[in-house]
Motif scaffolding. Sequence first.
Motif, PDB file in Angstrom:
ATOM      1  N   GLU A 301       0.933  -1.127   0.001  1.00  0.00           N
ATOM      2  CA  GLU A 301       0.121   0.015  -0.062  1.00  0.00           C
ATOM      3  C   GLU A 301       0.857   1.330   0.014  1.00  0.00           C
ATOM      4  N   ASP A 322       0.211  -4.811  -7.666  1.00  0.00           N
ATOM      5  CA  ASP A 322      -0.218  -3.582  -6.729  1.00  0.00           C
ATOM      6  C   ASP A 322      -0.291  -2.139  -7.605  1.00  0.00           C
ATOM      7  N   ARG A 325      -3.391  -0.545  -9.125  1.00  0.00           N
ATOM      8  CA  ARG A 325      -4.633  -0.228  -8.573  1.00  0.00           C
ATOM      9  C   ARG A 325      -4.832   1.514  -8.888  1.00  0.00           C
TER      10      ARG A 325
END
Length: 469
Positions: A301, A322, A325
């Motif tokens: 994240e 990732d 996103r």
Amino acid sequence: MRTAHSVETVRAAERELMARLPEGALMQRAAAGLAAACAGLLRRARGGVYGARVVLLVGPGDNGGDALYAGARLARRGAGVTAVPMDPERMHPGGLAALRAAGGRVERAVPQRADLVLDGLLGIGGKGGLRPAAAALVEGVPPGVPVVAVDLPSGVDADTGEVAGPAVTAAVTVTFGAYKPGLLIDPGASRAGAVHLVDIGLELPSPQVQALQHADVARLLPEPTATSDKYRRGVVGIVAGSAQYPGAAVLAVAGALRGGAGAVRYVGPAAAQEAVLARYPETLIGPGRVQAWVVGPGLGEGRAGEVAELLAGDTAVLVDADGLRGLDPAALRARTAPTLLTPHAGEAAALLGVERKTVEAGRLDAVRALARRYGAAVLLKGSTTLVASDAESTVRVNPTGTPWLATAGSGDVLSGLAGSLLAGGLSGADAGAVGAYLHGLAARRVDGPLLAHQVAEALPEAWRDTRRP
């Protein structure tokens, strides 16, 4: 290269050819090829056609006619042939007459003793799975008896590979004139078995789908020359891994080191740097000039800014995991450098704003929609990996691979490999297609349960495989 054409394209080519041939000649060509393929199977299984028990599952259209005429040819060679119609009142009249003249018979129920079954229930125009009457015939096939699908396994969508209901699972599919996309794309491809193409003389335009073969991959692979150095061969940058997922960085670098680039540069947190250098001391560490970036595997994240910064530049970028996103379609469409996105079905669904099951049921439509929306090349991972580009109308379908690739980290290896090919000068679509091909070929060499790093280690041998005669 194996190419596939849509139903509409095949139908148009058939109409043009039939206008130049005597009536029924095209069906006879198809039946001759089908009968020859069946004879070959019977010869290998039991030594010959004579005395073999062959069952025809017969639908009301031309597909049933192909089966009947092929059955007549086998009957004339001494096979015992039984036709079981879906609707006795709607059997192809010419094919039925030929079968009866050759000594074949018609029965209402599927015989419980058979050496071979022909699936002639539905043709390439069939949609939505088998209807109850057809499904009942398929359910009546004795266990263990090989089924030969006529043109396409009944219940499979010829254009997409979708299976929307009950469908035939064939040992062999004998298809006429051209491969159909549904024979190359799962779930339909897994129903087709070994696919045998019968040339019936169709003149076809550019294909809708193509599958690379060894020679095609060998032609695309970047090769060093006598004047090459590591920088001329291309440098690929890897932005991957995190304190939580350092292994993603190691695996992406592993794939990149074996993808033909002259050097691999890693940019990431200290913990991941240590893991990468411990395994691969050849890796360059820290920012620097590259010909392509790979961003996303194991980022975790809070690092969307790094993805956006790379996409704002003028260097080729592969985005995975990732990194996918929250991508901005307008920003990607505005890029002038190559962009390659490598989502799995769940990530693709998020990028399109649809449910995952929508992507899985219609993979061909999904990969095309992604390429159009983001103006990029897209590699849609899965049991059949597809590669589409906004700049090209043809979709590439990857013919290599194994279900054992469904394991943690294998996608990180693929990202590094394809990114290295991108740095070596391949287009986004070529890098994706060649990367997927080599990745699948390497996995086959591991043979059985595998770890992702084993796939990376097998890549040099897979590379050499493509050059062998």
